[in-house]
Design an enzyme around this catalytic site. Structure first.
Site, short mmCIF file in Angstrom:
data_model
loop_
_atom_site.label_atom_id
_atom_site.label_comp_id
_atom_site.label_asym_id
_atom_site.label_seq_id
_atom_site.Cartn_x
_atom_site.Cartn_y
_atom_site.Cartn_z
CG HIS A 81 80.81 80.61 60.15
ND1 HIS A 81 79.40 80.61 60.21
CD2 HIS A 81 81.19 81.56 60.83
CE1 HIS A 81 79.02 81.78 60.68
NE2 HIS A 81 80.11 82.67 61.09
CB SER A 117 89.00 49.47 58.66
OG SER A 117 88.49 49.16 57.47
CE LYS A 167 89.71 55.06 57.95
NZ LYS A 167 88.44 54.71 57.42
CG ASN A 213 87.55 53.67 61.46
OD1 ASN A 213 88.22 54.40 60.79
ND2 ASN A 213 86.98 52.38 61.01
CD GLU A 219 82.69 57.48 63.09
OE1 GLU A 219 81.98 56.61 62.83
OE2 GLU A 219 83.63 57.66 62.42
#
Ligand code: ARG
Length: 455
Positions: free
Chosen positions: A152, A273, A279, A281, A286
């Site tokens: 969880h 970014s 940033k 990423n 993703e």
């Protein structure tokens, strides 16, 4: 039929733009077919030779990029036959004897899947090996890196980092295994089924299948031209493999976040970014997650085409190819990207171990310590649960409470390391069990490689 469809319809009906990828396989199928026609005495030897040499030339044209499609070439199969006839003349008009595009197109597609799905399976096994190397680097000994195991998305119990990497590896190894199984069912020649009913000519589909290196020959001509199970199964394998990649992707998104801080991506596998200079990423992770949308969509698309389709061939079946090609392309790229991403990432043993030990993460180890001393598990669970509640999430306070009520030996377990070292039952997350698991894992990958004919 006196004329073909209106030219304006060709954009709707044509498949050359995408099934041109099957040229190699169509030519292989045509060679085997024409050789079969020669062997059965349906074609003269000189005709067979003329067609085969024209097929060689067409293959050369495709390989060098000089093949020029005609506007009327509806698909790669008609294109090749047209060109062979241009080159060979009258013998070319004999090559389609005893054959239909219905058995021809599915023969080519099976040959294509036989080659491509095997390649995907081998690249998946390559990723499995990369995960095995990561497990080795993380260490499977008593000093191996540890990470919280989660349920969880809550810290549950510490596990060896190696165990975590191998968990993803086992899932992917099943994908490779599943692909190997689908390859067996794909390896059946439909050539000789004709349009739907076979032929009055003395064809020998079994010999033709052998010529193409197929492991088996169709048993029923209606089934042979309408069966796309191998496409649906391939798409399922690809969707599930993509799903497994998405789970790795999601974890890397979490692990590389500053909230977790467990992993840092190599610059080659991260992006900046366009606006925020600080940033870094995890775009690959993703996309590994996001690409599953199309993989599942492609599976659903083909199942939807097949649903309710009457026997035997219907033009709907032409819609089998684009989803399949797209899923194969997508998974090939995704496997390579994820392989590179995980292989070049660095992992923070400190951050992982800080999150994995102390607090109440070893509560169950204390409960099991009580069980080993005769307390029924439910009672032990209640005792430790009460102490955890009393400590209100404060690890130091929990240690004091456990020490006071159960003694120093039990309190010493709270760190979590001792429990991890002793978690040695089959398949468990502690060192000795993970070492044994690592051996089985290597054996499995070796067996899968062998099954796919890769040494
Ligand atoms: N291009 C078609 C396909 O890929 C093959 C031709 C089908 N035959 C026909 N009778 N229209 O399925």
């Amino acid at each position: 039929m006196a004329s073909g469809p209106d030219e304006s319809l060709l954009a709707f009906t044509e498949s050359f733009s995408f099934d041109v990828r099957l040229w190699r396989d169509d030519i292989a199928g045509s060679r085997a077919h024409v050789e079969g026609l020669g062997a059965s005495g349906i074609l003269r030897g000189s005709d067979v030779a003329a067609i085969l040499s024209a097929l060689d030339r067409v293959a050369d044209e495709f390989a060098t990029g000089s093949f020029v499609p005609a506007p009327t070439d509806e698909d790669v199969h008609t294109a090749i036959e047209r060109r062979v006839t241009e080159i060979a003349g009258e013998p070319g008009a004999r090559m389609h004897t005893g054959r239909s595009r219905n058995d021809q197109c599915v023969t080519a597609l099976r040959l294509w899947v036989r080659r491509e799905l095997r390649e995907v399976a081998l690249s998946v096994i390559g990723l499995c090996h990369a995960l095995g190397r990561l497990a080795d680097e993380a260490g499977t000994g008593e000093d191996g890196a540890i990470v919280p195991g989660y349920t969880h998305v809550q810290r549950a119990q510490p596990v060896l980092l190696a165990h975590h990497f191998l968990a993803h590896g086992w899932a992917l190894s099943r994908d490779a295994e599943r692909m190997a199984e689908v390859l067996v069912r794909t390896d059946v020649s439909p050539l000789g089924a004709g349009a739907l009913a076979g032929s009055t000519l003395p064809l020998d589909p079994v010999a033709t299948a052998a010529r193409l290196g197929f492991g088996a020959t169709f048993d029923n001509s209606l089934d042979a031209v309408s069966d796309r199970d191998f496409v649906a199964e391939s798409l399922f394998c690809l969707a599930l493999a993509g799903t497994h990649l998405s789970r790795i992707g999601e974890e890397f998104v979490l692990w590389t976040s500053s909230e977790f801080g467990f992993a840092v991506l190599d610059d080659r596998y991260a992006t900046g970014s366009s606006m925020l200079p600080q940033k870094k990423n995890a775009d690959i992770a993703e996309l590994a997650r996001g690409k599953v949308g199309r993989l599942v969509g492609n599976l659903v698309a083909v199942l939807t085409v097949l649903k309710g389709l009457p026997l035997a061939y219907n033009r709907d079946l032409q819609e089998d190819k684009e989803p399949l090609f797209d899923s194969v392309d997508t998974v090939k790229l995704a496997v390579r990207a994820v392989d590179g991403m995980v292989s070049t990432a660095s992992f923070s043993r400190e951050a992982m171990s800080r999150a994995a030990v102390g607090g109440s993460i070893a509560a169950v180890d204390v409960a099991e310590w009580l069980v080993a001393r005769g307390t029924p598990f439910r009672d032990a669970h209640a005792v430790v649960g009460r102490l955890v509640r009393e400590s209100a999430g404060d690890g130091a306070r929990l240690a004091v409470l456990v020490d006071a009520e159960l003694g120093a030996e039990a309190a010493a377990l709270l760190d979590g390391r001792q429990g991890l070292l002793r978690r040695s039952s089959h398949g468990a997350s502690g060192p000795s069990a993970v070492q044994a698991q690592r051996v089985r894992y290597a054996e499995r990958l070796g067996a899968l490689r062998q099954r796919l004919g890769d040494r």
